[in-house]
Design a protein around this motif. Structure first.
Motif, PDB file in Angstrom:
ATOM      1  N   LEU A  15      39.272  85.346  21.854  1.00 22.91           N
ATOM      2  CA  LEU A  15      39.492  86.770  22.069  1.00 22.91           C
ATOM      3  C   LEU A  15      40.255  87.358  20.891  1.00 22.91           C
ATOM      4  O   LEU A  15      41.083  86.688  20.269  1.00 22.91           O
ATOM      5  N   ASP A  16      39.982  88.611  20.592  1.00 22.99           N
ATOM      6  CA  ASP A  16      40.636  89.323  19.502  1.00 22.99           C
ATOM      7  C   ASP A  16      41.927  89.949  20.027  1.00 22.99           C
ATOM      8  O   ASP A  16      41.895  90.898  20.825  1.00 22.99           O
ATOM      9  N   GLY A  17      43.062  89.443  19.599  1.00 25.58           N
ATOM     10  CA  GLY A  17      44.347  89.938  20.064  1.00 25.58           C
ATOM     11  C   GLY A  17      44.569  91.401  19.749  1.00 25.58           C
ATOM     12  O   GLY A  17      45.161  92.133  20.550  1.00 25.58           O
ATOM     13  N   LYS A  18      44.091  91.855  18.591  1.00 26.79           N
ATOM     14  CA  LYS A  18      44.268  93.265  18.235  1.00 26.79           C
ATOM     15  C   LYS A  18      43.462  94.170  19.160  1.00 26.79           C
ATOM     16  O   LYS A  18      43.912  95.259  19.533  1.00 26.79           O
ATOM     17  N   ALA A  19      42.270  93.721  19.541  1.00 17.18           N
ATOM     18  CA  ALA A  19      41.467  94.504  20.475  1.00 17.18           C
ATOM     19  C   ALA A  19      42.153  94.591  21.839  1.00 17.18           C
ATOM     20  O   ALA A  19      42.126  95.638  22.502  1.00 17.18           O
ATOM     21  N   LEU A  20      42.782  93.496  22.246  1.00 19.89           N
ATOM     22  CA  LEU A  20      43.506  93.519  23.513  1.00 19.89           C
ATOM     23  C   LEU A  20      44.740  94.401  23.433  1.00 19.89           C
ATOM     24  O   LEU A  20      45.115  95.054  24.414  1.00 19.89           O
ATOM     25  N   ASP A  21      45.369  94.461  22.262  1.00 18.42           N
ATOM     26  CA  ASP A  21      46.476  95.402  22.070  1.00 18.42           C
ATOM     27  C   ASP A  21      45.983  96.839  22.219  1.00 18.42           C
ATOM     28  O   ASP A  21      46.690  97.696  22.775  1.00 18.42           O
ATOM     29  N   ARG A  22      44.779  97.123  21.707  1.00 17.38           N
ATOM     30  CA  ARG A  22      44.205  98.471  21.864  1.00 17.38           C
ATOM     31  C   ARG A  22      43.991  98.781  23.340  1.00 17.38           C
ATOM     32  O   ARG A  22      44.221  99.916  23.780  1.00 17.38           O
ATOM     33  N   LEU A  23      43.538  97.784  24.086  1.00 14.78           N
ATOM     34  CA  LEU A  23      43.358  97.965  25.528  1.00 14.78           C
ATOM     35  C   LEU A  23      44.689  98.359  26.168  1.00 14.78           C
ATOM     36  O   LEU A  23      44.762  99.328  26.945  1.00 14.78           O
ATOM     37  N   ASP A  24      45.750  97.609  25.848  1.00 13.08           N
ATOM     38  CA  ASP A  24      47.063  97.913  26.422  1.00 13.08           C
ATOM     39  C   ASP A  24      47.522  99.322  26.069  1.00 13.08           C
ATOM     40  O   ASP A  24      48.023 100.057  26.934  1.00 13.08           O
ATOM     41  N   ARG A  25      47.364  99.692  24.802  1.00 12.08           N
ATOM     42  CA  ARG A  25      47.806 101.029  24.380  1.00 12.08           C
ATOM     43  C   ARG A  25      47.010 102.114  25.092  1.00 12.08           C
ATOM     44  O   ARG A  25      47.563 103.155  25.483  1.00 12.08           O
ATOM     45  N   HIS A  26      45.711 101.883  25.262  1.00 14.49           N
ATOM     46  CA  HIS A  26      44.864 102.874  25.911  1.00 14.49           C
ATOM     47  C   HIS A  26      45.329 103.128  27.346  1.00 14.49           C
ATOM     48  O   HIS A  26      45.485 104.283  27.764  1.00 14.49           O
ATOM     49  N   VAL A  27      45.558 102.055  28.102  1.00 13.35           N
ATOM     50  CA  VAL A  27      45.944 102.241  29.501  1.00 13.35           C
ATOM     51  C   VAL A  27      47.395 102.710  29.602  1.00 13.35           C
ATOM     52  O   VAL A  27      47.737 103.516  30.476  1.00 13.35           O
ATOM     53  N   ALA A  28      48.253 102.243  28.706  1.00 14.55           N
ATOM     54  CA  ALA A  28      49.653 102.680  28.724  1.00 14.55           C
ATOM     55  C   ALA A  28      49.762 104.189  28.523  1.00 14.55           C
ATOM     56  O   ALA A  28      50.692 104.831  29.044  1.00 14.55           O
ATOM     57  N   HIS A  29      48.807 104.762  27.810  1.00 17.43           N
ATOM     58  CA  HIS A  29      48.804 106.212  27.584  1.00 17.43           C
ATOM     59  C   HIS A  29      48.710 106.959  28.917  1.00 17.43           C
ATOM     60  O   HIS A  29      49.340 108.014  29.099  1.00 17.43           O
ATOM     61  N   TYR A  30      47.940 106.416  29.859  1.00 20.26           N
ATOM     62  CA  TYR A  30      47.845 107.046  31.176  1.00 20.26           C
ATOM     63  C   TYR A  30      49.198 107.017  31.890  1.00 20.26           C
ATOM     64  O   TYR A  30      49.555 107.958  32.602  1.00 20.26           O
ATOM     65  N   VAL A  31      49.931 105.947  31.713  1.00 20.97           N
ATOM     66  CA  VAL A  31      51.254 105.850  32.319  1.00 20.97           C
ATOM     67  C   VAL A  31      52.203 106.846  31.656  1.00 20.97           C
ATOM     68  O   VAL A  31      52.923 107.592  32.337  1.00 20.97           O
ATOM     69  N   ASP A  32      52.177 106.878  30.342  1.00 20.56           N
ATOM     70  CA  ASP A  32      53.086 107.757  29.608  1.00 20.56           C
ATOM     71  C   ASP A  32      52.819 109.230  29.908  1.00 20.56           C
ATOM     72  O   ASP A  32      53.730 110.052  29.858  1.00 20.56           O
ATOM     73  N   GLU A  33      51.556 109.545  30.239  1.00 16.35           N
ATOM     74  CA  GLU A  33      51.199 110.927  30.591  1.00 16.35           C
ATOM     75  C   GLU A  33      51.465 111.248  32.062  1.00 16.35           C
ATOM     76  O   GLU A  33      51.251 112.388  32.494  1.00 16.35           O
ATOM     77  N   GLY A  34      51.888 110.253  32.816  1.00 18.31           N
ATOM     78  CA  GLY A  34      52.160 110.476  34.226  1.00 18.31           C
ATOM     79  C   GLY A  34      50.937 110.428  35.114  1.00 18.31           C
ATOM     80  O   GLY A  34      50.980 110.878  36.269  1.00 18.31           O
ATOM     81  N   ARG A  35      49.845 109.847  34.613  1.00 16.22           N
ATOM     82  CA  ARG A  35      48.615 109.772  35.416  1.00 16.22           C
ATOM     83  C   ARG A  35      48.495 108.448  36.174  1.00 16.22           C
ATOM     84  O   ARG A  35      47.727 108.340  37.125  1.00 16.22           O
ATOM     85  N   LEU A  36      49.238 107.446  35.747  1.00 12.20           N
ATOM     86  CA  LEU A  36      49.370 106.178  36.461  1.00 12.20           C
ATOM     87  C   LEU A  36      50.856 105.848  36.568  1.00 12.20           C
ATOM     88  O   LEU A  36      51.623 106.167  35.651  1.00 12.20           O
TER      89      LEU A  36
END
Length: 407
Positions: A15-36
């Protein structure tokens, strides 16, 4: 109580660790925006956890973080567990996929099918054939949900107290008796319509086994797999780990909402959506399926039964879009068939998000999801607790995980 832990570096697991980091950042954005409120995502290859991220809060007001041992209402991710329960009874010869439902639940004898009209003017006719156990497993029985608001039979469910699938105060047996009085939307086996079918299957399990559904699950599935944090209710020692349930507001934020009662044994044991689970426990359930019915030397099902459960069972290799009732004829159902309580990728060139042929899984109404990609020895789970209105995370989640595959 056991915690899920990362066991191998992503690169070692292909697995590509950088791609998984992108996954984390993408979903974390929903948390930071108050949507999750928060989330947990886990990606495994060959049974080893190669990526595990917990981010945000399991309870926003209390400031409690999501942790590896957080407990989640998994709602419709209960359905594949119910399918396993049914297949256990099939393997023992106590039940057949082609049994008429009325053999075990006589209230479903002589079913009738919608034939026009609505309300007091609704017309029905005798069904062309009986509802079979396989129809319930594939959601082709003609049952429905009251919350669809798309068909006159949906309205009849609501009028009968079934908008949320269970009449107030009813148990499983009483609820299924109400279902049996409803006309079918279509002749069994002729369309796909996601429905209350898994609650009916839960009652079938009770009748055939002679045990309450929670006892059967615990004795035959959960304890053998070491899923000690999974059940229809939680004890006092688990309560502090349960994530708060939220609903999406019209403005795109979140607010606490009531969920199925899980503090103490519920009166209604829902085979459709009643379980609470942890990331560790559900990892073990996925691994049992990926390994063809066995885990850590414990064989729950034969490989043949798991293979049947996880391949398309719709007639003529149809898709959810082509065979679905009108409410399901949407682009997101292209390229997907349906097995026994799991969707199955049948044409990866037509799915909304990149997916490998043969990938199977399901989701829960609180924005939980899992999938198993047998060809890549991959399992993925995503946990949060938001009942959505417009929030759509899963296509991007699938795309980002798919991008992380390097071999």
């Amino acid at each position: 109580m056991a915690r899920l832990r990362q066991e191998v570096d992503p690169g070692e697991a292909g697995l590509d660790g950088k791609a998984l980091d992108r996954l984390d950042r993408h979903v974390a954005h929903y948390v930071d925006e108050g949507r999750l409120p928060g989330f947990l995502v886990a990606v495994s290859r060959g049974g080893r956890v190669a990526h595990l991220t917990a981010y945000g809060r399991r309870d926003v007001a209390a400031g409690l973080p999501v942790e590896a041992d957080t407990l989640w209402r998994i709602y419709s991710m209960t359905k594949p567990v119910t399918a396993v329960a049914v297949l256990l009874l099939v393997e023992e010869g106590r039940l057949s996929l082609d049994d008429p439902l009325e053999r075990h639940l006589p209230a479903f004898a002589e079913p009738r099918v919608y034939d026009g009209g609505s309300g007091a003017g609704m017309r029905t006719r005798p069904a062309a054939g009986p509802v079979l156990i396989r129809h319930l497993l594939t959601h082709t029985a003609g049952l429905t949900f009251g919350f669809y608001y798309r068909h006159p039979v949906d309205a009849l469910y609501r009028e009968s107290g079934l908008e949320y699938s269970v009449p107030p105060g009813a148990d499983l047996a009483q609820t299924v008796e109400v279902y049996a009085r409803m006309p079918l939307q279509f002749d069994p086996g002729t369309q796909w319509n996601y429905s209350v079918a898994s609650n009916v299957l839960g009652r079938v399990v009770e009748v055939v086994s002679g045990q309450p559904l929670d006892a059967f699950f615990s004795e035959r599935i959960l304890r053998p797999l070491g899923m000690t944090d999974t059940g229809f209710h939680i004890g006092p020692e688990q309560a502090g780990r349960l994530a708060e349930l939220y609903g999406e507001t019209d403005e795109g934020g979140i607010e606490p909402v009531p969920g199925l009662p899980v503090h103490g044994r519920p009166r209604f044991l829902s085979g459709s959506g009643g379980l609470v689970s942890s990331a560790y426990d559900f990892h073990r359930f996925m691994e049992m399926l990926r390994r063809g019915g066995e885990l850590d030397g414990v064989r729950l099902l034969s490989a043949g039964s798991v293979g049947m459960m996880t391949r398309n069972q719709l007639p003529g290799d149809a898709t959810l879009r082509s065979f679905g009732a009108p409410v399901h004829q949407e682009p997101g159902n292209d390229g997907l068939g349906f097995g026994f309580n799991v969707s199955v990728v049948t044409d990866s060139s037509r799915t909304l998000a990149p997916s490998s042929l043969g990938t199977y899984g399901w989701t829960g109404v609180a924005t939980t999801a899992f999938w198993v990609d047998p060809g890549h020895e991959l399992t993925v789970q995503f946990m949060t607790q938001v009942r959505p209105k417009t929030l759509k995370i899963f296509p991007e989640l699938r795309r980002l995980v798919h991008e992380a595959l390097v071999r």
